[in-house]
Design a protein around this motif. Structure first.
Motif, PDB file in Angstrom:
ATOM      1  N   LYS A 240     -63.392 -84.200 -58.865  1.00 23.48           N
ATOM      2  CA  LYS A 240     -63.201 -83.023 -59.704  1.00 23.48           C
ATOM      3  C   LYS A 240     -63.257 -83.525 -61.135  1.00 23.48           C
ATOM      4  O   LYS A 240     -62.583 -84.506 -61.483  1.00 23.48           O
ATOM      5  N   GLY A 244     -58.602 -82.361 -69.026  1.00 17.88           N
ATOM      6  CA  GLY A 244     -57.257 -82.956 -68.984  1.00 17.88           C
ATOM      7  C   GLY A 244     -56.237 -82.074 -69.660  1.00 17.88           C
ATOM      8  O   GLY A 244     -56.514 -81.477 -70.697  1.00 17.88           O
ATOM      9  N   THR A 294     -63.645 -76.314 -65.175  1.00 19.09           N
ATOM     10  CA  THR A 294     -63.666 -76.105 -66.624  1.00 19.09           C
ATOM     11  C   THR A 294     -63.824 -74.633 -66.985  1.00 19.09           C
ATOM     12  O   THR A 294     -64.426 -73.866 -66.239  1.00 19.09           O
ATOM     13  N   HIS A 295     -63.260 -74.294 -68.159  1.00 18.67           N
ATOM     14  CA  HIS A 295     -63.460 -72.959 -68.727  1.00 18.67           C
ATOM     15  C   HIS A 295     -64.421 -73.042 -69.905  1.00 18.67           C
ATOM     16  O   HIS A 295     -64.529 -72.096 -70.676  1.00 18.67           O
TER      17      HIS A 295
HETATM   18  C1  LIG Z   1     -60.130 -75.687 -61.532  1.00 16.92           C
HETATM   19  C2  LIG Z   1     -59.381 -76.524 -62.508  1.00 16.92           C
HETATM   20  C3  LIG Z   1     -58.639 -77.605 -62.061  1.00 16.92           C
HETATM   21  C4  LIG Z   1     -57.914 -78.397 -62.964  1.00 16.92           C
HETATM   22  N1  LIG Z   1     -57.245 -79.512 -62.534  1.00 16.92           N
HETATM   23  C5  LIG Z   1     -56.651 -80.340 -63.424  1.00 16.92           C
HETATM   24  C6  LIG Z   1     -56.079 -81.579 -63.041  1.00 16.92           C
HETATM   25  O1  LIG Z   1     -56.087 -81.944 -61.870  1.00 16.92           O
HETATM   26  N2  LIG Z   1     -55.513 -82.362 -63.996  1.00 16.92           N
HETATM   27  C7  LIG Z   1     -55.503 -82.003 -65.337  1.00 16.92           C
HETATM   28  O2  LIG Z   1     -55.016 -82.769 -66.172  1.00 16.92           O
HETATM   29  N3  LIG Z   1     -56.035 -80.833 -65.722  1.00 16.92           N
HETATM   30  C8  LIG Z   1     -56.607 -79.998 -64.814  1.00 16.92           C
HETATM   31  N4  LIG Z   1     -57.180 -78.822 -65.251  1.00 16.92           N
HETATM   32  C9  LIG Z   1     -56.989 -78.384 -66.653  1.00 16.92           C
HETATM   33  C10 LIG Z   1     -58.035 -78.978 -67.554  1.00 16.92           C
HETATM   34  O3  LIG Z   1     -57.825 -80.361 -67.636  1.00 16.92           O
HETATM   35  C11 LIG Z   1     -58.026 -78.412 -68.986  1.00 16.92           C
HETATM   36  O4  LIG Z   1     -56.742 -78.521 -69.525  1.00 16.92           O
HETATM   37  C12 LIG Z   1     -58.448 -76.989 -69.134  1.00 16.92           C
HETATM   38  O5  LIG Z   1     -59.369 -76.613 -68.156  1.00 16.92           O
HETATM   39  C13 LIG Z   1     -59.064 -76.791 -70.528  1.00 16.92           C
HETATM   40  O6  LIG Z   1     -60.277 -77.526 -70.669  1.00 16.92           O
HETATM   41  P1  LIG Z   1     -61.723 -76.875 -70.506  1.00 16.92           P
HETATM   42  O7  LIG Z   1     -62.682 -77.847 -69.943  1.00 16.92           O
HETATM   43  O8  LIG Z   1     -61.556 -75.637 -69.705  1.00 16.92           O
HETATM   44  O9  LIG Z   1     -62.282 -76.482 -71.892  1.00 16.92           O
HETATM   45  P2  LIG Z   1     -62.034 -76.485 -73.426  1.00 16.92           P
HETATM   46  O10 LIG Z   1     -61.179 -75.308 -73.741  1.00 16.92           O
HETATM   47  O11 LIG Z   1     -63.354 -76.582 -74.060  1.00 16.92           O
HETATM   48  O12 LIG Z   1     -61.268 -77.828 -73.753  1.00 16.92           O
HETATM   49  C14 LIG Z   1     -59.928 -77.946 -74.029  1.00 16.92           C
HETATM   50  C15 LIG Z   1     -59.561 -79.346 -73.657  1.00 16.92           C
HETATM   51  O13 LIG Z   1     -60.254 -80.299 -74.490  1.00 16.92           O
HETATM   52  C16 LIG Z   1     -59.428 -81.421 -74.726  1.00 16.92           C
HETATM   53  N5  LIG Z   1     -59.170 -81.520 -76.177  1.00 16.92           N
HETATM   54  C17 LIG Z   1     -58.760 -80.519 -76.994  1.00 16.92           C
HETATM   55  N6  LIG Z   1     -58.589 -80.965 -78.253  1.00 16.92           N
HETATM   56  C18 LIG Z   1     -58.890 -82.277 -78.249  1.00 16.92           C
HETATM   57  C19 LIG Z   1     -58.864 -83.302 -79.235  1.00 16.92           C
HETATM   58  N7  LIG Z   1     -58.498 -83.051 -80.510  1.00 16.92           N
HETATM   59  N8  LIG Z   1     -59.227 -84.555 -78.884  1.00 16.92           N
HETATM   60  C20 LIG Z   1     -59.597 -84.847 -77.612  1.00 16.92           C
HETATM   61  N9  LIG Z   1     -59.629 -83.922 -76.628  1.00 16.92           N
HETATM   62  C21 LIG Z   1     -59.279 -82.649 -76.930  1.00 16.92           C
HETATM   63  C22 LIG Z   1     -58.132 -81.192 -73.920  1.00 16.92           C
HETATM   64  O14 LIG Z   1     -58.313 -81.777 -72.655  1.00 16.92           O
HETATM   65  C23 LIG Z   1     -58.086 -79.679 -73.813  1.00 16.92           C
HETATM   66  O15 LIG Z   1     -57.333 -79.250 -72.690  1.00 16.92           O
HETATM   67  C24 LIG Z   1     -57.914 -78.051 -64.348  1.00 16.92           C
HETATM   68  C25 LIG Z   1     -58.670 -76.968 -64.787  1.00 16.92           C
HETATM   69  C26 LIG Z   1     -59.399 -76.204 -63.907  1.00 16.92           C
HETATM   70  C27 LIG Z   1     -60.205 -75.080 -64.432  1.00 16.92           C
END
Ligand SMILES: Cc1cc2nc3c(=O)[nH]c(=O)nc-3n(C[C@H](O)[C@H](O)[C@H](O)COP(=O)(O)OP(=O)(O)OC[C@H]3O[C@@H](n4cnc5c(N)ncnc54)[C@H](O)[C@@H]3O)c2cc1C
Length: 389
Positions: A240, A244, A294-295
Motif C-alpha cells: 500500500k 503518511g 491517496t486523496h
Molecule cells: C486508503 C488509505 C489508507 C491509508 N493508510 C495509512 C497508513 O497505513 N499509514 C499512514 O501513515 N497513513 C495512511 N493513510 C493516510 C495517508 O498517509 C495521508 O495522511 C493522507 O491520505 C493524505 O495524503 P494524500 O496522499 O491523500 O494527499 P495530499 O493531501 O496531497 O498530501 C498530504 C500529505 O503530504 C505530506 N506532507 C504534507 N506537507 C508536507 C511537508 N511540508 N513536507 C513533507 N510532506 C508533507 C503528509 O504525508 C500529508 O499527510 C491512508 C490513506 C488512505 C487514503
C-alpha cells in the motif's frame, strides 16, 4: 489523461440533500483549526469522565467518517457503496491499547473481517494495524536493536503468532491483507515481520501487503532493496502506498531527540517520492501488487496514465486505488464509474475507541492545505447543480 474528478453528480449520487448539507456543515466546522483543537481536547475529556457526548459525536464526525460501532453495522454502507462499484475495507479502528486481552480481541476481530471479505465480493481486502496486535514499545525496542528480556521475548513470540495466524487465514481464504504503517520508530520491527509474512504467504501472488509511507525519504530505496530480496527468494511484493499520517509527530520527535527527520524536506518532495514509488511498482508489476491509498488527484491521474501507457486494463487485480470513507468521494466514485478497482477504508469500533482515528482525520482536514476547501467546493457545486436542475 481526461480529468474526471470534477463530476459531482457521480461523486455524490448516493447522498441525499440532507446528507450533503450535513457533510457541508461538518467540513465547515473542521476547517476551523482552533475549533478542532479545542473540540478534540473537550471531547476526549468528556468521554474520559463519562459525560453523555456519544450521541453528539455519532451524529457529527462519527457517522461521517465511520461505518458503525461494529462490523455488522457497516454492511448496509458496504452494500450501498457497492451499488456504484466502490468496494470497502472494514477497518477495526480501535487504537492505543496495551493489554494482551485487547490484542487477542483485535486479532479475533481481524480474523472475522478476513471471513467477511471471503464471503463478500464488495470487500476485497482485510486490514490491521501492527500495534493492534502488539505493544508499541516492544516494536520500538526491537527496532532499536535492544535485547528483549525473556518475558518480553515471550510477549513478542505471541505478536508473531498473531501475525502468522491472520496471514495464514488470509492465505487459506485467498483474501488480500493490508497491514498499516505507523510511526517510524516502531516501523522497522513491523517491516521485518511483514516481510517474513510475504516470504511465507506471497509465493503465488501478493496476499500480504505492507505499507510504504512516502513522506519518508528512505522508502523508495527500501522498496528497491526489498524487490531485490523478493526476486532472489521468489516471492511477490504487496504494497500500500500512502504519503503518511504522522508528519508532525515525526518532525517533533526528531527535533527533540536531535536526529535528522525521516520526513522529506517539502510537500513537493513527498509528492515526487510518492509518484516515483508508483512508477517503480508499475514498471515491475509482474512481481508486485499496489494499493494506492491517496486523496491526491494528481497522483491518482499519474497512476491512471501509467496504466494506460502500459496497456494495463483498468480492472487488473494487481492495481487498486483507495480512499478513506467520508473523504474524496469525487475520486472514489468517478474511478469506479470509469471501471477502476477502488476501495474505501470503512472504520468501525466503539465511539470512544475510534476517537484517535477521528481526531487524526479532523486534524488532517484542518492542516492539509486544500483538502477541506476542495471538499467544500465540490459539495457547493453539487448543491447548486441540484438546485438548478
Ligand atoms: C486508503 C488509505 C489508507 C491509508 N493508510 C495509512 C497508513 O497505513 N499509514 C499512514 O501513515 N497513513 C495512511 N493513510 C493516510 C495517508 O498517509 C495521508 O495522511 C493522507 O491520505 C493524505 O495524503 P494524500 O496522499 O491523500 O494527499 P495530499 O493531501 O496531497 O498530501 C498530504 C500529505 O503530504 C505530506 N506532507 C504534507 N506537507 C508536507 C511537508 N511540508 N513536507 C513533507 N510532506 C508533507 C503528509 O504525508 C500529508 O499527510 C491512508 C490513506 C488512505 C487514503
Amino acid at each position: 489523461m481526461d480529468k474526471i474528478f470534477n463530476n459531482t453528480q457521480v461523486a455524490f449520487a448516493l447522498k441525499s440533500d440532507t446528507e450533503l448539507d450535513r457533510a457541508y456543515f461538518l467540513f465547515k466546522m473542521i476547517s476551523n483549526q482552533p475549533l478542532v483543537r479545542i473540540g478534540a481536547a473537550v471531547t476526549n475529556f468528556a468521554l474520559n469522565v463519562n459525560l453523555p457526548v456519544e450521541g453528539l459525536i455519532r451524529a457529527t464526525v462519527f457517522d461521517h467518517f465511520c461505518g458503525g460501532v461494529n462490523e455488522n453495522d457497516c454492511l448496509s454502507v458496504v452494500d450501498r457503496m457497492y451499488t456504484k462499484g466502490v468496494s470497502s475495507v472494514l477497518d477495526y479502528s480501535v487504537e492505543g491499547k496495551e493489554e494482551e486481552d485487547q490484542f487477542d480481541a483485535a486479532l479475533a476481530m481481524t480474523l472475522k473481517t478476513v471471513e467477511f471479505a471471503k464471503e463478500r465480493q464488495a470487500i476485497p481486502f482485510a486490514v490491521f494495524k501492527p500495534t493492534g496486535l502488539g505493544r508499541f514499545e516492544l516494536y520500538e525496542k526491537l527496532g532499536a536493536k535492544q535485547t528483549l528480556t525473556s518475558k518480553e521475548q515471550e510477549e513478542w513470540d505471541r505478536v508473531v503468532a498473531r501475525f502468522d495466524l491472520v496471514c495464514s487465514e488470509a492465505h487459506k481464504k485467498d483474501v488480500a491483507l493490508l497491514i498499516d504503517g505507523e510511526e517510524s520508530w516502531m516501523q522497522d520491527a513491523a517491516d521485518d515481520l511483514v516481510t517474513e509474512m510475504m516470504r511465507k504467504y506471497n509465493k503465488e501472488k501478493a496476499i500480504v501487503f505492507n505499507t510504504l509511507q512516502m513522506y519518508r525519504w528512505d522508502r523508495l530505496d527500501y522498496l528497491k532493496k526489498l524487490h531485490d530480496v523478493a526476486k532472489k527468494e521468489g516471492f511477490f511484493i504487496g504494497m500500500k502506498l500512502v504519503r503518511g499520517a504522522y508528519m508532525e509527530k515525526e518532525n517533533n520527535r526528531a527535533e527533540e531527540k536531535g536526529y535528522p527527520t525521516p520526513i522529506c524536506s517539502s510537500k513537493e518532495a513527498t509528492d515526487a517520492n510518492y509518484d516515483a514509488a508508483v512508477h517503480y511498482m508499475i514498471d515491475h508489476i509482474d512481481n508486485m501488487s499496489v494499493f494506492a491509498g491517496t486523496h491526491n488527484e494528481e497522483s491518482t491521474y499519474n497512476l491512471m496514465s501509467l496504466m494506460e501507457a502500459k496497456g494495463i486494463p483498468t480492472k487488473d487485480d494487481r492495481i487498486w486505488f483507495g480512499q478513506l470513507y467520508g473523504m474524496s468521494d469525487n475520486i472514489s466514485y468517478n474511478l469506479a464509474d470509469h471501471h477502476y478497482n477502488v476501495a474505501k477504508y470503512l472504520p468501525f469500533g466503539p465511539v470512544k475507541d475510534v476517537m484517535p482515528y477521528l481526531i487524526r482525520r479532523a486534524e488532517e482536514n484542518t492542516s492539509v492545505a486544500g483538502q477541506t476547501s476542495r471538499e467544500l467546493g465540490l459539495i457547493k457545486t453539487e448543491r447548486k447543480r441540484r438546485k438548478d436542475k
